[in-house]
Design an enzyme around this catalytic site. Structure first.
Site, PDB file in Angstrom:
ATOM      1  N   GLU A  73      12.571   0.414   7.936  1.00  0.00           N
ATOM      2  CA  GLU A  73      12.936  -0.315   6.715  1.00  0.00           C
ATOM      3  C   GLU A  73      12.772   0.281   5.726  1.00  0.00           C
ATOM      4  OE1 GLU A  73      11.413  -4.775   8.087  1.00  0.00           O
ATOM      5  OE2 GLU A  73       9.786  -3.512   6.949  1.00  0.00           O
ATOM      6  N   CYS A  87      -2.898  -1.275   7.023  1.00  0.00           N
ATOM      7  CA  CYS A  87      -1.526  -0.872   6.907  1.00  0.00           C
ATOM      8  C   CYS A  87      -0.702  -1.378   7.947  1.00  0.00           C
ATOM      9  CB  CYS A  87      -1.172   0.662   6.491  1.00  0.00           C
ATOM     10  SG  CYS A  87       0.500   1.005   6.322  1.00  0.00           S
ATOM     11  N   GLY A 144       5.682   5.765   7.834  1.00  0.00           N
ATOM     12  CA  GLY A 144       5.619   7.180   8.339  1.00  0.00           C
ATOM     13  C   GLY A 144       4.897   8.278   7.357  1.00  0.00           C
ATOM     14  N   GLU A 145       4.360   9.110   8.028  1.00  0.00           N
ATOM     15  CA  GLU A 145       3.842   9.981   7.199  1.00  0.00           C
ATOM     16  C   GLU A 145       4.625  11.202   6.783  1.00  0.00           C
ATOM     17  OE1 GLU A 145       1.076  10.669   5.242  1.00  0.00           O
ATOM     18  OE2 GLU A 145       2.131  12.759   5.120  1.00  0.00           O
ATOM     19  N   ASN A 200      -2.107  -5.375  -0.600  1.00  0.00           N
ATOM     20  CA  ASN A 200      -1.021  -6.597  -0.122  1.00  0.00           C
ATOM     21  C   ASN A 200      -1.221  -7.220   1.265  1.00  0.00           C
ATOM     22  OD1 ASN A 200       0.855  -6.306  -2.373  1.00  0.00           O
ATOM     23  ND2 ASN A 200       1.190  -4.175  -1.725  1.00  0.00           N
ATOM     24  N   CYS A 254       4.002  -2.210  -0.544  1.00  0.00           N
ATOM     25  CA  CYS A 254       3.282  -1.104  -0.128  1.00  0.00           C
ATOM     26  C   CYS A 254       2.658  -1.564   1.076  1.00  0.00           C
ATOM     27  CB  CYS A 254       2.272  -0.620  -1.009  1.00  0.00           C
ATOM     28  SG  CYS A 254       3.025   0.595  -2.066  1.00  0.00           S
TER      29      CYS A 254
HETATM   30  N1  SAH Z   1       1.992   7.848   4.835  1.00  0.00           N
HETATM   31  C1  SAH Z   1       2.169   8.067   3.436  1.00  0.00           C
HETATM   32  C2  SAH Z   1       3.345   6.938   2.796  1.00  0.00           C
HETATM   33  C3  SAH Z   1       2.913   5.625   2.836  1.00  0.00           C
HETATM   34  S1  SAH Z   1       3.022   5.020   1.092  1.00  0.00           S
HETATM   35  C4  SAH Z   1       0.830   7.713   2.637  1.00  0.00           C
HETATM   36  O1  SAH Z   1      -0.126   7.431   3.269  1.00  0.00           O
HETATM   37  O2  SAH Z   1       0.762   8.098   1.614  1.00  0.00           O
HETATM   38  C5  SAH Z   1       2.413   3.813   0.785  1.00  0.00           C
HETATM   39  C6  SAH Z   1       1.192   3.659   0.186  1.00  0.00           C
HETATM   40  O3  SAH Z   1       0.783   2.073   0.527  1.00  0.00           O
HETATM   41  C7  SAH Z   1      -0.074   4.326   0.903  1.00  0.00           C
HETATM   42  O4  SAH Z   1      -0.886   4.919  -0.217  1.00  0.00           O
HETATM   43  C8  SAH Z   1      -0.743   3.472   1.643  1.00  0.00           C
HETATM   44  O5  SAH Z   1      -2.161   3.581   2.061  1.00  0.00           O
HETATM   45  C9  SAH Z   1      -0.762   2.098   0.926  1.00  0.00           C
HETATM   46  N2  SAH Z   1      -0.660   0.959   1.858  1.00  0.00           N
HETATM   47  C10 SAH Z   1      -0.591   0.709   2.787  1.00  0.00           C
HETATM   48  N3  SAH Z   1      -1.022  -0.736   3.430  1.00  0.00           N
HETATM   49  C11 SAH Z   1      -1.129  -1.176   2.274  1.00  0.00           C
HETATM   50  C12 SAH Z   1      -1.234  -2.698   1.918  1.00  0.00           C
HETATM   51  N4  SAH Z   1      -1.128  -3.427   2.719  1.00  0.00           N
HETATM   52  N5  SAH Z   1      -1.406  -2.960   0.440  1.00  0.00           N
HETATM   53  C13 SAH Z   1      -1.294  -2.101  -0.328  1.00  0.00           C
HETATM   54  N6  SAH Z   1      -1.275  -0.896  -0.141  1.00  0.00           N
HETATM   55  C14 SAH Z   1      -1.006  -0.206   0.971  1.00  0.00           C
END
Ligand code: SAH
Length: 339
Positions: free
Chosen positions: A91, A118, A158-159, A289, A332
């Site tokens: 996505e 997440c 993804g990372e 979220n 996010c």
């Molecule tokens: N893998 C990378 C890219 C993801 S970026 C990383 O970890 O940074 C997306 C961001 O949103 C990251 O900080 C992740 O931890 C955060 N995130 C993941 N799930 C979320 C959620 N349900 N609500 C808010 N933030 C979330």
């Protein structure tokens, strides 16, 4: 197999044209078709001779993704599901605001990190995206909106630093003046804290913005929220951020997803402020979220305000990221392999 065109640097393309005795200016024409007009067929490139178009089509693969589903919100946020050559999907999100047109990119099919709050890691990890699969997300978004984005956030599925080479290759194409031409300072890479990747990134000589998903100011809480903590502990992550800041001169941002009862205490706010001060880093607070089926909650507005107030009281720099796209699960942490 044909060569993926959008994985090629301008230099590579120049040599290809040179070796086949095509005039140099043809490369510029080709790049313009791809990156300014978002052409996905060689036959659309009307100012290239038919024979050259055929030669290109015989050698290069021009497109790697196909939009299969697109959902939009009133605020203009759109989430698109792209199908890749092998049928896997990822996505991508388009996020408009008065001055910005942001594309949020995915870099892997699924995610190997599996942060428990997440959605992206829930269906497991399948594979890395190739450079052209990353670039094509931006091209297809631009083509649909009929406008190029002016900001890229590598914050989708993804990372990115575990798919280092492909991500950098793609970002170089997106950044190249002959490519999409989006400045490095308008591109943000977000990582869960892969230390060797951050260190390597600091040597690229580029001004990418670095965001690090901190989510907790202490190792104990962080190891529950970000499993990568067990391999790359907080202290080393912070050290690597300092190196990034020193080498690039760029301020690092820490993402902090606020989870009710887990990382929202006053003590944690004070600790977070101290990290922000020491590294001269900005905290980007993301109110959680909700993801269906996961046992995490977002604190209420009052508690969010209180947390922010506590960080500020101790002179930490903090801003709250107000999400767009929540109702279409495009915010996010809500992106995943399948809709
Ligand atoms: N893998 C990378 C890219 C993801 S970026 C990383 O970890 O940074 C997306 C961001 O949103 C990251 O900080 C992740 O931890 C955060 N995130 C993941 N799930 C979320 C959620 N349900 N609500 C808010 N933030 C979330």
């Amino acid at each position: 197999m044909k060569t993926p065109l959008k994985s090629q640097s301008t230099e590579n393309l120049r040599s290809w044209f040179e070796n086949r005795h095509h005039p140099r200016y043809r490369v510029g024409q080709l790049l313009e078709w791809i990156y300014r007009h978002w052409a996905i067929e060689f036959d659309a490139m009307s100012n290239l001779p038919k024979a050259l178009r055929n030669e290109l089509a015989g050698h290069f693969d021009l497109n790697s993704v196909q939009s299969v589903d697109c959902r939009g919100e009133k605020d203009g946020t759109r989430k698109t599901l792209y199908r890749l050559r092998d049928g896997e999907t990822v996505e991508t999100v388009w996020i408009p605001s008065p001055r910005r047109r942001t594309v949020c990119l995915s870099t892997q099919v699924g995610c190997p990190i599996r942060c428990p709050f997440c959605a992206s890691g829930r269906d497991g990890f399948v594979r890395d995206l190739a450079p052209d699969e990353i670039v094509d997300q931006v091209i297809h978004e631009a083509a649909r909106e009929e406008e190029a984005p002016n900001r890229i956030v590598v914050m989708g599925i993804g990372e990115p630093l575990l798919n280092y080479e492909n991500v950098i290759e793609a970002l170089n194409v997106i950044n190249a003046p002959g490519g999409m031409g989006i400045g490095a300072r308008r591109i943000t890479i977000s990582t869960c804290g892969i230390v060797p990747g951050i260190r390597r990134l600091s040597k690229e000589g580029k001004q990418w913005n670095l965001s690090v998903s901190l989510h907790a100011p202490d190792s104990e809480t962080r190891s529950v929220l970000v499993p990568a903590e067990n391999r790359y502990p907080l202290e080393e992550v912070l050290e690597a951020c300092q190196v990034y800041r020193d080498r690039t001169g760029r301020q690092v941002t820490f993402e902090y997803t606020l989870l009710k009862g887990i990382n929202d205490s006053q003590k944690q706010a004070f600790q977070l402020a101290s990290i922000s001060r020491e590294l001269d880093a900005k905290i980007n607070l993301i109110p959680y979220n909700p993801v269906a089926g996961l046992p995490f909650e977002c604190p209420d507005d009052g508690a969010i305000e209180e947390f922010v107030g506590n960080v500020e009281e101790k002179r930490g720099k903090i801003t709250v990221r107000r999400e767009k796209g929540g109702s279409i699960d495009a915010a996010c942490g809500q992106l995943r392999r399948r809709p």
